[in-house]
Design an enzyme around this catalytic site. Structure first.
Site, mmCIF file in Angstrom:
data_model
loop_
_atom_site.group_PDB
_atom_site.id
_atom_site.type_symbol
_atom_site.label_atom_id
_atom_site.label_comp_id
_atom_site.label_asym_id
_atom_site.label_seq_id
_atom_site.Cartn_x
_atom_site.Cartn_y
_atom_site.Cartn_z
ATOM 1 N N HIS A 136 -11.656 -3.310 -14.988
ATOM 2 C CA HIS A 136 -11.163 -2.950 -16.320
ATOM 3 C C HIS A 136 -12.281 -2.694 -17.329
ATOM 4 O O HIS A 136 -12.023 -2.099 -18.387
ATOM 5 C CB HIS A 136 -10.266 -4.062 -16.873
ATOM 6 C CG HIS A 136 -8.983 -4.249 -16.132
ATOM 7 N ND1 HIS A 136 -8.107 -3.213 -15.889
ATOM 8 C CD2 HIS A 136 -8.421 -5.357 -15.565
ATOM 9 C CE1 HIS A 136 -7.058 -3.672 -15.214
ATOM 10 N NE2 HIS A 136 -7.233 -4.965 -15.001
ATOM 11 N N ASP A 171 -5.013 -3.830 -6.673
ATOM 12 C CA ASP A 171 -4.750 -4.852 -7.679
ATOM 13 C C ASP A 171 -3.379 -4.580 -8.310
ATOM 14 O O ASP A 171 -2.903 -3.438 -8.336
ATOM 15 C CB ASP A 171 -5.845 -4.784 -8.749
ATOM 16 C CG ASP A 171 -5.888 -6.002 -9.650
ATOM 17 O OD1 ASP A 171 -4.977 -6.126 -10.498
ATOM 18 O OD2 ASP A 171 -6.808 -6.830 -9.511
ATOM 19 N N HIS A 173 -2.796 -4.620 -11.394
ATOM 20 C CA HIS A 173 -3.034 -3.872 -12.625
ATOM 21 C C HIS A 173 -3.772 -2.566 -12.322
ATOM 22 O O HIS A 173 -4.587 -2.504 -11.396
ATOM 23 C CB HIS A 173 -3.863 -4.707 -13.608
ATOM 24 C CG HIS A 173 -3.216 -6.001 -13.987
ATOM 25 N ND1 HIS A 173 -3.472 -7.178 -13.308
ATOM 26 C CD2 HIS A 173 -2.323 -6.308 -14.957
ATOM 27 C CE1 HIS A 173 -2.766 -8.157 -13.855
ATOM 28 N NE2 HIS A 173 -2.057 -7.659 -14.854
ATOM 29 N N ASP A 259 -3.873 -10.375 -7.339
ATOM 30 C CA ASP A 259 -2.727 -10.639 -8.204
ATOM 31 C C ASP A 259 -1.498 -9.831 -7.807
ATOM 32 O O ASP A 259 -0.442 -9.962 -8.422
ATOM 33 C CB ASP A 259 -3.073 -10.400 -9.677
ATOM 34 C CG ASP A 259 -3.763 -9.068 -9.909
ATOM 35 O OD1 ASP A 259 -3.885 -8.288 -8.954
ATOM 36 O OD2 ASP A 259 -4.181 -8.807 -11.052
#
Length: 561
Positions: A136, A171, A173, A259
């Site tokens: 990120h 992931d 996200h 995650d």
């Protein structure tokens, strides 16, 4: 299963850092993973290395020197001052300024860089750095628990050697930081499988496909809550197969954010350990050099279980290990079952209710089929040593005191990227997706995604709220990235010949130096600072030199653990 040469990077200090007692990101998960690898006797089967930590200069290959200088200086005590009361660099509560933040970043980035170098040198087939995968982080700010984007740094290192690199992100996200970094190039294809909706970071629609030369080289597969192993595999394998067919990458970077596992504290998917690891197994079968990186994952014991199992998959010994955990230092953490497993929950798979997964897969495959064959790239030999080292001069700092010109030249080491031609950008902006049947329903999502991509807002991973981030013209200490849609002149592009000073900033964070220089000028003394660009233009004359920039430091490498 065929044997592969596997290199595993681990720094014993990585588990000693903490984001804070109540923060969901726990660096200790790398320490627990290493403990499980030890008790499963996997370390003797790999080449275990401790990478040299990345220097500040190395980090500026992607990040701005102003941001790296901030990371070098920031502490919990001075964070409010250096971030202008939380409006710059560290926005919101996601990224606290904890003790040792720069050392933690140097470990993460150093491992990924060393893994990339070893992979490209042909010394290994698979390189693993579970401390990496912080996808990120942006060019000039932290985001989503990530401070330094080690993935971008590793891919840039790979591009010195190979023409094309494929980045795959599993992931929960969206891998927005990596996608944004390579949004305008066709040498890197980014492919992200992620939860999309009112969910951090709010980007990653099917229609986020790249820009300019990179049009079509950003692939996004947005998912809904509760996706299962079978459903995930049904979209992962055909999309990856099509990418390998049309893009033909020379190397692959696989970000294994955990995650997306069932039961994660911040995730909302329903993958088991075996379902998550099936992605590693599938990529391994393709016989392409690839790098395994960590990422998200906030149920610590499940993260350690999965990364241990995926290391076994990289070694080709997943069928030989006992799923009943052997005794280890953290054995009590894995109760009450004490097994190497992450079972699925009974949550509903919303992807199968309305057939949205089939539409997403078909649209992604259609977009990929529209791409031209793999782009050719002219590669040149890139020197591994500086001019000084090549000439036997050695490190400039070993030659004695530096004069003002030496210091100024060091402060202006990297600069000048050309903006894309106005016509090229206008053409890419005018491209439309007239063949998409979901254009109307996605219009709202595209608008919000575009707003976030232009830097107007940033979503918080912890709270889900959108935070305003000032741009450069707002107070003189915001941010914008040229060529990524963040410019303050969106819609009114500058002239094609305009140059960019890579180390130039509107912020003044060397106030003491500025005051000293002002005093020297008032006293009639010459400061002796020079602008490298002006020096080149004037043939070495320093009469018209200016005073911008920051200092470079040293480079990185690797050594045995």
């Amino acid at each position: 299963m065929a044997k592969r040469r596997v290199t595993y990077y681990y720094d014993p200090d990585v588990g000693a850092f903490t984001y804070g007692l109540s923060h969901p990101m726990k660096p200790q998960r790398m320490r627990i993973t290493h403990e499980l690898l030890t008790v499963y006797d996997m370390l003797p089967k790999m080449h275990v290395l401790r990478a040299k930590r990345a220097s500040a200069e190395t980090m500026t290959r992607f990040h701005t020197d102003e941001y790296i200088n901030f990371l070098c200086k920031v502490t919990p005590e001075n964070a409010q001052q250096l971030t202008y009361q939380g409006s710059r660099f560290l926005v919101g509560e996601d990224n606290p300024a904890f003790d040792g933040i720069f050392e933690f970043c140097s470990i993460s980035a150093g491992g990924s860089l060393a893994a990339a170098q070893r992979l490209m040198s042909g010394q290994t087939d698979i390189a693993i750095n579970w401390a990496g995968g912080l996808h990120h982080a942006k060019k000039r700010e932290a985001s989503g628990f990530c401070y330094i984007n080690d993935i971008v740094l590793a891919i840039l290192e790979m591009l010195r050697t190979v023409p094309r690199v494929l980045y795959i992100d599993i992931d929960c996200h969206h891998g927005d930081g990596v996608e944004e970094a390579f949004y305008t190039t066709n040498r890197v294809m980014t492919c992200s499988f992620h939860k999309f909706g009112e969910y951090f970071p709010g980007t990653g629609t099917l229609d986020d496909r790249g820009r300019g030369k990179g049009r079509g080289y950003a692939v996004n597969v947005p998912l809904k809550d509760g996706v299962t192993d079978q459903a995930y595999r049904s979209v992962f394998e055909p999309v990856i197969d099509k990418i390998l067919e049309v893009f033909q990458p020379s190397a692959i970077v696989l970000q294994c954010g955990a995650d997306s596992l069932s039961g994660d504290k911040l995730g909302c998917l329903n993958l088991t350990m075996q379902g998550h690891a099936s992605c590693v197994q599938y990529i391994r079968k393709k016989n392409i050099p690839f790098m395994l990186l960590g990422g998200g994952g906030y149920t610590v014991k499940n993260v350690a279980r999965t990364w241990t199992y995926e290391t076994a998959c990289a070694l080709g010994m997943e069928d030989d290990i006992d799923l009943n955990l052997p005794w280890n230092e953290y054995f009590e953490w894995f109760g009450p079952r004490y097994r190497l497993e992450v079972p699925a929950s009974n949550m509903d798979d919303l992807n199968m209710r309305d057939g949205s997964l089939d539409r997403v897969r078909e649209t992604a495959l259609r977009y990929l089929s529209q791409l031209r064959p793999a782009p050719s790239v002219g590669l040149q030999d890139v020197p591994r040593e500086s001019i000084g080292e090549h000439l036997g001069i050695g490190d400039a700092y070993e030659q004695g005191p530096l004069d003002d010109l030496d210091r100024s030249l060091a402060r202006h080491a990297k600069f000048v990227y050309n903006l894309q031609e106005k016509a090229a950008q206008s053409d890419s902006d005018s491209e439309s997706d007239s063949d998409t049947s979901l254009a109307h329903t996605r219009s709202g999502a595209r608008a919000s995604t575009s707003a976030r991509r232009r830097g107007k807002t940033r979503m918080s991973l912890l709270t889900g709220e959108c935070l305003d981030v000032p741009r450069l013209e707002e107070g003189g200490h915001g941010y914008y990235d040229l060529g990524c849609g963040h410019e303050p002149w969106v819609g009114d592009l500058p002239e094609p010949g305009m140059k960019r000073l890579f180390f130039q900033s509107a912020a003044h964070w060397e106030s003491a130096l500025d005051c000293a220089l002002a005093e020297r000028e008032r006293a009639g003394l010459r400061n002796g600072r020079a602008d490298v660009g002006a020096l080149m233009t004037n043939g070495g004359s320093v009469e018209r030199a200016s005073d911008r920039g920051t200092e470079d430091m040293d480079v990185d490498g690797e050594e045995d653990a």
